[in-house]
Design a protein around this motif. Structure first.
Motif, mmCIF file in Angstrom:
data_model
loop_
_atom_site.group_PDB
_atom_site.id
_atom_site.type_symbol
_atom_site.label_atom_id
_atom_site.label_comp_id
_atom_site.label_asym_id
_atom_site.label_seq_id
_atom_site.Cartn_x
_atom_site.Cartn_y
_atom_site.Cartn_z
ATOM 1 N N VAL A 50 -7.178 4.168 22.838
ATOM 2 C CA VAL A 50 -7.049 4.858 21.551
ATOM 3 C C VAL A 50 -5.987 4.152 20.720
ATOM 4 N N ILE A 51 -6.340 3.818 19.508
ATOM 5 C CA ILE A 51 -5.386 3.252 18.549
ATOM 6 C C ILE A 51 -5.130 4.314 17.493
ATOM 7 N N ARG A 52 -3.876 4.738 17.403
ATOM 8 C CA ARG A 52 -3.495 5.782 16.444
ATOM 9 C C ARG A 52 -3.075 5.145 15.129
ATOM 10 N N ILE A 53 -3.668 5.617 14.039
ATOM 11 C CA ILE A 53 -3.368 5.116 12.703
ATOM 12 C C ILE A 53 -2.759 6.252 11.889
ATOM 13 N N GLY A 54 -1.633 5.972 11.269
ATOM 14 C CA GLY A 54 -1.021 6.937 10.371
ATOM 15 C C GLY A 54 -1.433 6.638 8.948
ATOM 16 N N ALA A 55 -1.504 7.670 8.135
ATOM 17 C CA ALA A 55 -1.847 7.494 6.722
ATOM 18 C C ALA A 55 -1.041 8.486 5.895
ATOM 19 N N ILE A 56 -0.589 8.022 4.735
ATOM 20 C CA ILE A 56 0.130 8.866 3.791
ATOM 21 C C ILE A 56 -0.642 8.839 2.483
ATOM 22 N N SER A 57 -0.876 10.030 1.936
ATOM 23 C CA SER A 57 -1.604 10.133 0.680
ATOM 24 C C SER A 57 -0.852 11.051 -0.271
ATOM 25 N N SER A 58 -0.836 10.664 -1.536
ATOM 26 C CA SER A 58 -0.253 11.538 -2.560
ATOM 27 C C SER A 58 -1.354 12.171 -3.401
ATOM 28 N N ALA A 110 -0.314 1.696 13.527
ATOM 29 C CA ALA A 110 -0.539 1.058 12.224
ATOM 30 C C ALA A 110 -0.418 2.145 11.156
ATOM 31 N N MET A 111 -0.140 1.722 9.931
ATOM 32 C CA MET A 111 0.034 2.656 8.814
ATOM 33 C C MET A 111 -0.871 2.227 7.668
ATOM 34 N N PHE A 112 -1.467 3.218 7.014
ATOM 35 C CA PHE A 112 -2.317 2.969 5.857
ATOM 36 C C PHE A 112 -1.797 3.787 4.684
ATOM 37 N N GLY A 113 -1.648 3.138 3.537
ATOM 38 C CA GLY A 113 -1.279 3.821 2.295
ATOM 39 C C GLY A 113 0.216 3.858 2.105
ATOM 40 N N PRO A 114 0.655 4.541 1.121
ATOM 41 C CA PRO A 114 -0.060 5.273 0.080
ATOM 42 C C PRO A 114 -0.437 4.368 -1.084
ATOM 43 N N HIS A 174 0.933 -2.610 8.270
ATOM 44 C CA HIS A 174 0.838 -1.708 7.123
ATOM 45 C C HIS A 174 -0.236 -2.219 6.177
ATOM 46 N N LEU A 175 -1.277 -1.427 5.989
ATOM 47 C CA LEU A 175 -2.334 -1.744 5.028
ATOM 48 C C LEU A 175 -2.112 -0.888 3.796
ATOM 49 N N GLU A 176 -2.097 -1.515 2.650
ATOM 50 C CA GLU A 176 -1.873 -0.767 1.414
ATOM 51 C C GLU A 176 -2.799 -1.271 0.328
ATOM 52 N N THR A 177 -3.083 -0.424 -0.622
ATOM 53 C CA THR A 177 -3.923 -0.792 -1.755
ATOM 54 C C THR A 177 -3.244 -0.265 -3.004
ATOM 55 N N ARG A 178 -2.227 -0.976 -3.436
ATOM 56 C CA ARG A 178 -1.473 -0.552 -4.614
ATOM 57 C C ARG A 178 -1.087 -1.774 -5.415
#
Length: 182
Positions: free
Chosen positions: A28-36, A95-99, A119-123
């Motif tokens: 299992v690979i746990r991915i965190g994500a933060i969204s506003s 791993a972290m995605f966002g915000p 860290h993957l981001e789209t900003r």
């Protein structure tokens, strides 16, 4: 040392092939994500759908599943965003995605960079400094400008107006005169 985008893509695919062929990945690979964005909005649904599709396709990672921890914060609340990321890190995300928000993104980026967490981001990121563990999927302004110019030239337009948003919500109108005419 500066790498070309083709080399980076080749290295990425080689790394993916090595990871796919190795049995060293955890189950299992746990991915965190933060969204506003609002809860259960289009961003949340897209993220959940992507994780679901990857987990359903056994040919990608046959012995590994993704799980995620999606947290929401107010648009400019960097304090609570950092607290939530730290809680996710303590719970074992890999791993972290966002915000998508540039203000929150810089704080999360800093935490991930300090702890060597991918860290993957789209900003929109005006700081073009390369980092080892962060990938920004948003095209640079130079690429966006080139795309607009290519479309205008291809469609043979003599005038165009483009309504666009700056980094922090300021709307502008760009008018392109006839000098784009070929």
């Amino acid at each position: 040392m500066m790498f070309s985008s083709n080399r980076i893509q080749c290295l990425f695919f080689i790394l993916l092939a090595i990871l796919k062929s190795s049995s060293t990945l955890p189950p299992v690979i746990r991915i965190g994500a933060i969204s506003s964005d609002k809860q259960n909005g289009p961003t949340d649904q897209a993220f959940q759908y992507a994780i679901s599709r990857i987990n359903q396709d056994k040919s990608l990672l046959p012995d590994t599943k993704f799980s995620f921890d999606l947290q929401h914060v107010a648009k400019y609340d960097s304090f609570h965003a950092c607290q939530k990321v730290c809680t996710q890190i303590k719970s074992g995300i890999q791993a972290m995605f966002g915000p998508f928000n540039a203000i929150l993104g810089s704080h999360i980026h800093s935490i991930c960079d300090a702890l060597d967490i991918p860290h993957l981001e789209t900003r929109i990121d005006l700081d073009v400094a390369k980092t080892e563990f962060s990938i920004n999927l948003h095209p640079t302004q130079a690429y966006v400008n080139t795309a607009f110019e290519d479309v205008i030239r291809y469609l043979n337009w003599t005038r165009a107006g483009i309504l666009y948003e700056r980094d922090y919500g300021e709307f502008l109108l760009g008018l392109f005169p006839t000098f784009f005419y070929m």
